[in-house]
Design a protein around this motif. Structure first.
Motif, PDB file in Angstrom:
ATOM      1  N   VAL A  94      -0.950  11.303  -0.232  1.00  0.00           N
ATOM      2  CA  VAL A  94       0.474  11.632  -0.169  1.00  0.00           C
ATOM      3  C   VAL A  94       0.766  12.233   1.197  1.00  0.00           C
ATOM      4  CG1 VAL A  94       2.403  12.851  -1.223  1.00  0.00           C
ATOM      5  CG2 VAL A  94       0.436  12.226  -2.622  1.00  0.00           C
ATOM      6  N   ALA A 109      -5.836  12.570  -4.808  1.00  0.00           N
ATOM      7  CA  ALA A 109      -5.122  12.064  -3.632  1.00  0.00           C
ATOM      8  C   ALA A 109      -5.235  13.051  -2.468  1.00  0.00           C
ATOM      9  CB  ALA A 109      -3.646  11.836  -3.964  1.00  0.00           C
ATOM     10  N   ASP A 154      -8.043   4.153  -3.457  1.00  0.00           N
ATOM     11  CA  ASP A 154      -7.785   5.410  -2.732  1.00  0.00           C
ATOM     12  C   ASP A 154      -6.302   5.777  -2.823  1.00  0.00           C
ATOM     13  OD1 ASP A 154     -10.389   5.824  -1.900  1.00  0.00           O
ATOM     14  OD2 ASP A 154     -10.138   4.580  -0.112  1.00  0.00           O
ATOM     15  N   ARG A 155      -6.070   7.085  -2.794  1.00  0.00           N
ATOM     16  CA  ARG A 155      -4.682   7.559  -2.857  1.00  0.00           C
ATOM     17  C   ARG A 155      -4.461   8.691  -1.865  1.00  0.00           C
ATOM     18  NH1 ARG A 155      -2.396   6.709  -8.867  1.00  0.00           N
ATOM     19  NH2 ARG A 155      -3.869   5.132  -9.501  1.00  0.00           N
ATOM     20  N   ASN A 206       0.802  -1.228   0.000  1.00  0.00           N
ATOM     21  CA  ASN A 206       0.000   0.000   0.000  1.00  0.00           C
ATOM     22  C   ASN A 206       0.835   1.279   0.000  1.00  0.00           C
ATOM     23  OD1 ASN A 206      -2.392  -1.600   0.411  1.00  0.00           O
ATOM     24  ND2 ASN A 206      -1.840  -1.765   2.587  1.00  0.00           N
ATOM     25  N   HIS A 247      -4.957  12.780  -9.430  1.00  0.00           N
ATOM     26  CA  HIS A 247      -5.306  11.435  -8.949  1.00  0.00           C
ATOM     27  C   HIS A 247      -6.235  11.474  -7.752  1.00  0.00           C
ATOM     28  CE1 HIS A 247      -1.625  10.767 -11.310  1.00  0.00           C
ATOM     29  NE2 HIS A 247      -2.150   9.598 -11.569  1.00  0.00           N
ATOM     30  N   TYR A 296       0.231  15.745  -9.040  1.00  0.00           N
ATOM     31  CA  TYR A 296      -0.145  14.345  -8.801  1.00  0.00           C
ATOM     32  C   TYR A 296      -1.437  14.274  -7.979  1.00  0.00           C
ATOM     33  CZ  TYR A 296      -0.315   9.713  -6.806  1.00  0.00           C
ATOM     34  OH  TYR A 296      -0.754   8.478  -6.411  1.00  0.00           O
ATOM     35  N   GLU A 333      -1.426   3.970  -1.967  1.00  0.00           N
ATOM     36  CA  GLU A 333      -2.365   3.527  -3.006  1.00  0.00           C
ATOM     37  C   GLU A 333      -2.969   2.223  -2.524  1.00  0.00           C
ATOM     38  OE1 GLU A 333       0.518   4.693  -6.702  1.00  0.00           O
ATOM     39  OE2 GLU A 333      -1.123   3.288  -7.138  1.00  0.00           O
ATOM     40  N   SER A 334      -4.290   2.262  -2.277  1.00  0.00           N
ATOM     41  CA  SER A 334      -4.927   1.059  -1.745  1.00  0.00           C
ATOM     42  C   SER A 334      -6.406   1.077  -2.097  1.00  0.00           C
ATOM     43  CB  SER A 334      -4.734   1.009  -0.218  1.00  0.00           C
ATOM     44  OG  SER A 334      -5.302  -0.170   0.305  1.00  0.00           O
ATOM     45  N   HIS A 366       3.756   7.724  -0.533  1.00  0.00           N
ATOM     46  CA  HIS A 366       2.563   7.535  -1.363  1.00  0.00           C
ATOM     47  C   HIS A 366       1.758   6.360  -0.835  1.00  0.00           C
ATOM     48  CE1 HIS A 366       2.969  10.188  -4.912  1.00  0.00           C
ATOM     49  NE2 HIS A 366       4.240  10.220  -4.536  1.00  0.00           N
TER      50      HIS A 366
END
Ligand SMILES: [Zn+2]
Length: 301
Positions: free
Chosen positions: A224, A268, A221-222, A198, A266, A262, A217-218, A215
């Motif tokens: 930072v 995030a 979902d994102r 993740n 995305h 980013y 990512e799972s 980062h």
């Protein structure tokens, strides 16, 4: 409002060390920032990020505690208690209840599996260690501490004279980095580092040479975890502004712009180390710049 948020398979908890009015006025904290820039964004900034009456900024210091793949991970460890910072009086000889706040999040020091120092400034490595008698010992005895290799070199006491804010970081390596190296708990990394399925660390140099972001990512979902890529909410709408603490001004701007692009593209969540108020936010593109989409649903600090 919760202090915990779930993104995909990762649980994120905000643990505040302190959140208060900073002694720095807007022009000191963000050199070159103009009064009209603060006024233009007053609805966004006052009162959580700026006191319009006094012109003083607000700043928080917080850790992001993650539970991912069965491990407890602490991102950045604040300024710490009892440390002498000759040129940083607001971080000097603190006596905060950080460990109680960590306990309230269900985390005892011995439960922590991984510590991530996004960079090696005094206010990101402080709770790496605690005082035991006369000795600084690891606060998290069972943890691996991940440190960016460029900062381990750059902030070594032998090299401080070459750094822009070297004396500002005086004592930090000795009391908060070397003791965990000596205990055999440090893993250094560069380029990038995969924490688990993740989470991964990526370099984001400028603020310091080794500055980095985590980062997430799972499950679609994102997020930072942005460390010190920004220090205040004014930099959401005015991303050209740097804080007064950047080692490399252009590098800091470039890394911030890359991270914003980013995050906007995305969807995030951005979670920096020092944002008071809700502590984290989503961002969108607006014209040639960026704008706040929404604050995270964390309680206001
Ligand atoms: Zn910082």
């Amino acid at each position: 409002m919760p202090t915990t948020l779930r993104l995909g398979d990762v649980e994120i908890t905000r643990v505040i060390e302190f959140s208060d009015i900073s002694p720095m006025t807007t022009d000191v904290f963000f050199p070159g920032s103009k009064p009209e820039e603060w006024q233009r964004h007053a609805a966004l900034l006052d009162p959580d990020h700026w006191d319009a009456r006094t012109g003083l900024t607000r700043v928080a210091t917080q850790s992001w505690v993650l539970r991912s793949e069965g491990r407890v991970i602490v991102i950045d460890t604040g300024a710490g208690n009892g440390k002498y910072r000759p040129l940083q009086p607001i971080w000097s000889y603190l006596d905060t209840n950080y460990l109680d706040n960590l306990a309230a999040a269900g985390v005892r020091p011995e439960d922590v599996d991984l510590v991530v120092n996004t960079h090696l400034h005094d206010d990101h490595v402080g709770w790496n260690t605690r005082l035991d008698g006369r000795d600084w010992v690891p606060t998290f005895p069972n943890a691996t501490y991940l440190m960016p290799r460029p900062d381990v070199t750059y902030w070594h006491p032998d090299h401080l004279h070459r750094t822009r804010f070297g004396r500002g970081n005086q004592n930090v390596y000795e009391d908060s980095v070397q003791p965990v190296i000596d205990a055999g708990l440090v893993t250094t990394w560069h380029d990038s580092y995969v924490i688990d399925a993740n989470l991964r660390l990526e370099p984001a140099p400028g603020h310091t040479p080794g500055s980095s972001v985590v980062h997430l990512e799972s499950g679609g979902d994102r997020a930072v975890f942005a460390g010190d890529l920004l220090h205040g909410a004014i930099q959401i709408h005015e991303p050209h502004l740097n804080s007064c603490f950047e080692e490399d001004e252009d590098g800091a701007r470039a890394s911030r712009a890359r991270m914003y692009a980013y995050a906007a593209d995305h969807n995030a969540l951005v979670l920096p180390a020092h944002l008071p108020g809700h502590g984290a936010f989503e961002i969108r593109r607006e014209g040639s710049g960026f704008a706040l989409s929404r604050w995270a649903p964390f309680s206001r600090s």
